[in-house]
Write an enzyme that holds these catalytic residues in place. Structure first.
Site, PDB file in Angstrom:
ATOM      1  N   GLU A  47       0.822  -1.254  -0.094  1.00 41.12           N
ATOM      2  CA  GLU A  47      -0.035  -0.069  -0.118  1.00 41.12           C
ATOM      3  C   GLU A  47       1.030   1.195   0.058  1.00 41.12           C
ATOM      4  O   GLU A  47       1.407   1.439   1.090  1.00 41.12           O
ATOM      5  CB  GLU A  47      -0.759  -0.006   1.233  1.00 41.12           C
ATOM      6  CG  GLU A  47      -1.708  -1.253   1.510  1.00 41.12           C
ATOM      7  CD  GLU A  47      -3.061  -1.161   0.875  1.00 41.12           C
ATOM      8  OE1 GLU A  47      -3.450   0.065   0.270  1.00 41.12           O
ATOM      9  OE2 GLU A  47      -3.819  -2.106   1.299  1.00 41.12           O
ATOM     10  N   CYS A  63      -2.285   9.191   2.343  1.00 37.37           N
ATOM     11  CA  CYS A  63      -2.043   8.610   0.992  1.00 37.37           C
ATOM     12  C   CYS A  63      -2.830   8.954  -0.083  1.00 37.37           C
ATOM     13  O   CYS A  63      -2.687   9.187  -1.062  1.00 37.37           O
ATOM     14  CB  CYS A  63      -1.920   7.204   1.202  1.00 37.37           C
ATOM     15  SG  CYS A  63      -3.262   6.624   1.889  1.00 37.37           S
TER      16      CYS A  63
HETATM   17  P1  NAD Z   1       8.339   4.871   4.713  1.00 34.26           P
HETATM   18  O1  NAD Z   1       8.216   3.961   3.595  1.00 34.26           O
HETATM   19  O2  NAD Z   1       9.204   5.624   5.088  1.00 34.26           O
HETATM   20  O3  NAD Z   1       8.128   4.110   6.289  1.00 34.26           O
HETATM   21  C1  NAD Z   1       7.052   3.160   6.361  1.00 34.26           C
HETATM   22  C2  NAD Z   1       7.436   1.914   7.331  1.00 34.26           C
HETATM   23  O4  NAD Z   1       8.375   1.350   6.435  1.00 34.26           O
HETATM   24  C3  NAD Z   1       8.005   2.485   8.576  1.00 34.26           C
HETATM   25  O5  NAD Z   1       7.796   1.559   9.678  1.00 34.26           O
HETATM   26  C4  NAD Z   1       9.555   2.303   8.493  1.00 34.26           C
HETATM   27  O6  NAD Z   1      10.286   2.029   9.513  1.00 34.26           O
HETATM   28  C5  NAD Z   1       9.719   1.112   7.620  1.00 34.26           C
HETATM   29  N1  NAD Z   1      10.926   1.122   6.817  1.00 34.26           N
HETATM   30  C6  NAD Z   1      11.805   2.050   6.193  1.00 34.26           C
HETATM   31  N2  NAD Z   1      12.876   1.560   5.803  1.00 34.26           N
HETATM   32  C7  NAD Z   1      12.521   0.106   5.579  1.00 34.26           C
HETATM   33  C8  NAD Z   1      13.443  -1.067   4.896  1.00 34.26           C
HETATM   34  N3  NAD Z   1      14.316  -0.709   4.165  1.00 34.26           N
HETATM   35  N4  NAD Z   1      12.840  -2.226   5.298  1.00 34.26           N
HETATM   36  C9  NAD Z   1      11.600  -2.435   5.747  1.00 34.26           C
HETATM   37  N5  NAD Z   1      10.960  -1.485   6.540  1.00 34.26           N
HETATM   38  C10 NAD Z   1      11.289  -0.079   6.254  1.00 34.26           C
HETATM   39  O7  NAD Z   1       6.679   5.743   4.972  1.00 34.26           O
HETATM   40  P2  NAD Z   1       6.142   6.879   6.038  1.00 34.26           P
HETATM   41  O8  NAD Z   1       6.973   7.933   5.544  1.00 34.26           O
HETATM   42  O9  NAD Z   1       6.157   6.036   7.356  1.00 34.26           O
HETATM   43  O10 NAD Z   1       4.726   6.670   5.359  1.00 34.26           O
HETATM   44  C11 NAD Z   1       4.334   7.815   4.270  1.00 34.26           C
HETATM   45  C12 NAD Z   1       4.075   7.098   2.901  1.00 34.26           C
HETATM   46  O11 NAD Z   1       3.134   5.908   3.315  1.00 34.26           O
HETATM   47  C13 NAD Z   1       3.685   8.180   2.132  1.00 34.26           C
HETATM   48  O12 NAD Z   1       4.175   7.692   0.810  1.00 34.26           O
HETATM   49  C14 NAD Z   1       1.991   7.595   2.230  1.00 34.26           C
HETATM   50  O13 NAD Z   1       1.430   7.878   0.784  1.00 34.26           O
HETATM   51  C15 NAD Z   1       2.338   6.101   2.288  1.00 34.26           C
HETATM   52  N6  NAD Z   1       0.933   5.645   2.637  1.00 34.26           N
HETATM   53  C16 NAD Z   1       0.216   4.886   2.045  1.00 34.26           C
HETATM   54  C17 NAD Z   1      -1.125   4.239   2.435  1.00 34.26           C
HETATM   55  C18 NAD Z   1      -1.837   3.644   1.684  1.00 34.26           C
HETATM   56  O14 NAD Z   1      -2.878   2.887   1.890  1.00 34.26           O
HETATM   57  N7  NAD Z   1      -1.502   3.407   0.042  1.00 34.26           N
HETATM   58  C19 NAD Z   1      -1.554   4.766   3.735  1.00 34.26           C
HETATM   59  C20 NAD Z   1      -0.714   5.448   4.477  1.00 34.26           C
HETATM   60  C21 NAD Z   1       0.435   5.914   4.087  1.00 34.26           C
END
Ligand code: NAD
Length: 525
Positions: free
Chosen positions: A239, A273
């Site tokens: 997502e 998002c």
């Molecule tokens: P992010 O990708 O920075 O982090 C998301 C999660 O991934 C965190 O828990 C982080 O610690 C973890 N993470 C980071 N690097 C990783 C790796 N190499 N391996 C595994 N896990 C890792 O995103 P964010 O800044 O927390 O959230 C914002 C983003 O999420 C935006 O792009 C938003 O659009 C998206 N989002 C999507 C939805 C949806 O339903 N499509 C919902 C909410 C947020």
């Protein structure tokens, strides 16, 4: 190999920049051990009758409703969203998911018989069993730190899986609270495990041999998840981000449309998002009035302390997010965009006097934008709405689809037939007509995107079925009849098959084909 991660992370209140707590990060060997323990716990949990699992979920629902004020306050403290949004966008979804599962899960997870038409399979029974998968990993973001993981956790647990959640490093206290709630609700030990930490902890979890991994976060991290899970062929759902569009037709009623779009673009300070990040207004009719009204409403949004009941916009989560929004707005302005309102960091003495040292940005509306600007291409994830006036619906649809993302979209018109026609042409996982965004909080409705917004569906029966092994069981009930596809091969068998195919697929002479099939079937097999 034991990898040691940074041992502590800080939880910070994004409104005040005060440190709320320091949280310990487990090392990689602790995470590996937790996965083993969760796998062991799965053996028992998956064997319990569904009714017992649902009793736990009902307890969880009661606990949530009793502790709603405390939970909502914690979410606002750690994520910076206005208090009302912590109730509406974070608690309603999990509460409704509990109610929906308690009411529907037995039906949704009951064995399903499948009727097969072909006579070649006479005498067989086919049915589906929905079996738990094992340890489900969930990696979640900070922007909806409660509802995003909890809605999926509830479905995974109801289906009989155990869960390991890695919440965002920006909202670890909400993550720990989730773990505490499941414990208090009576879920047995090790059914739910919370692994606090950042990207390294997430990566370690993603590389483990999980039964499934549900990831919500940015596109960049999503690609890393694909790579990390590839060696184990771990099934994943992604997502990811969005660059969601709203298309407004000239007949859209001004006041209602302006109110709703203002909310859709600025709720959670635009850090959703599915925030409206591109607005295409079809020229004519009410178009000018609508843009003026949006600018009026946005200018009046109350920015400030998210714990106050009347605050409508809180801070951005951190300086990186703030700088990203500033850069996108500056780049657009330098390329010719015009600021209709906002466009600046808020540094009013009033906010500072209240101790609000966080990264507040004025709700901003831009016009004269085009698709060469980064703000029309990259996810903004902030309180800035770019508006493009277009000459026709066709142009709006074409521009809407000119994006690498395709999460949600919205169409605004008094003519619902016309709006639905446009909805069928816009690429997205969800298209709203005369509303936007809200459906993430609805348990029964599927959520997910296309293109680089990811794949898989969460919530709804599709999300539930993503968390089970759909096992097909085939039972042969006729002991005396060898099957046609078994050896030996001979001419009467060939005739039977040919008559069977004719009976099923030829338009005429159905009866003759059936008779031929039966006659040959009873010959020497
Ligand atoms: P992010 O990708 O920075 O982090 C998301 C999660 O991934 C965190 O828990 C982080 O610690 C973890 N993470 C980071 N690097 C990783 C790796 N190499 N391996 C595994 N896990 C890792 O995103 P964010 O800044 O927390 O959230 C914002 C983003 O999420 C935006 O792009 C938003 O659009 C998206 N989002 C999507 C939805 C949806 O339903 N499509 C919902 C909410 C947020």
């Amino acid at each position: 190999m034991v990898t040691t991660f940074s041992t502590m992370i800080k939880s910070v209140n994004p409104a005040t920049l005060e440190e709320l707590a320091e949280v310990r990060v487990p090392s990689s060997d602790v995470i590996s051990e937790a996965i083993k323990v969760s796998r062991k716990a799965f053996e028992k949990w998956s064997g319990l009758p569904l009714k017992i699992r649902l009793d736990n979920i009902e307890n969880f629902q009661q606990l949530l409703i009793t502790q709603k004020d405390e939970i909502a306050r914690l979410i606002t403290l750690e994520s910076g969203k206005p208090l009302l949004e912590s109730y509406l966008a974070e608690l309603t979804g999990p509460l409704d998911t509990c109610a929906w599962l308690v009411k529907e899960a037995e039906k949704l997870l009951a064995n399903t018989n499948i009727d097969i038409a072909t006579p070649l399979l006479w005498g067989k029974k086919h049915y589906l069993r929905y079996e738990p998968l094992g340890v489900v990993g969930i990696i979640s973001p900070w922007n909806y730190p409660f509802s995003i993981p909890v809605m999926t956790m509830l479905m995974a647990l109801a289906a009989g899986n155990t869960v390991i959640l890695k919440p965002s490093e920006k909202t670890p206290l909400v993550g720990l609270k989730i773990g505490e709630l499941f414990k208090q609700a009576g879920f047995p030990e090790d059914i739910v495990t919370i692994i606090t930490g950042g990207g390294e902890a997430g990566e370690h979890l993603a590389k483990a041999d999980l039964a499934r991994l549900i990831f919500t976060g940015s596109l960049n991290t999503g690609v890393k998840i694909i790579n990390a899970t590839a060696p184990n062929v771990t099934p994943i759902s992604l997502e990811l981000g969005g660059k969601d569009t709203a298309i407004v037709l000239p007949d859209a009623p001004v006041e209602r449309t302006a109110q709703a779009i203002t909310w859709g673009a600025f709720t959670n300070a635009g850090q959703a998002c599915a925030s409206i990040e591109r607005l295409y207004v079809v020229r004519g009719g009410n178009s000018e009035l609508l843009i003026n009204r949006i600018v009026q409403l946005v200018s009046k949004l109350k920015v400030g302390d998210p714990l106050l009941e009347t605050t409508e916009i809180g801070p951005l989560i951190d300086v990186q997010q703030f700088d990203h929004v500033v850069n996108l707005v500056e780049q657009a302005v330098s390329a010719g965009a015009k600021v209709l309102c906002g466009g600046e960091k808020i540094s009013s003495p009033e906010l500072r006097d209240k101790g609000l040292a966080g990264y507040f940005y004025q709700p901003t509306v831009l016009i004269n934008v085009d698709h060469n600007m980064r703000i029309m291409q990259e996810e903004t994830f902030g309180p800035a709405l770019p508006i493009m006036i277009v000459d026709s619906e066709e142009e709006a649809i074409k521009l809407a689809n000119q994006s690498t993302y395709a999460l949600t979209a919205s169409i605004w018109s008094a003519n619902l037939t016309r709006a639905q026609l446009i909805a069928s042409k816009v690429q997205a996982g969800t298209v709203f007509i005369n509303d936007c965004l809200y459906s993430h909080a609805v348990a029964e409705l599927p959520w997910g995107g296309l293109k680089r917004s990811g794949f898989g569906r969460s919530h709804s029966r599709f999300g539930l079925l993503d968390l089970v092994n759909i096992k097909h069981i085939s039972v042969d009930k006729i002991s005396w009849l060898p099957r046609l596809w078994w050896y030996p091969y001979h001419s009467s068998k060939l005739k039977t098959v040919r008559c069977g195919l004719d009976y099923m697929h030829k338009k005429d002479n159905k009866l003759a084909s059936l008779c031929g099939f039966i006659a040959n079937l009873t010959k020497r097999q």
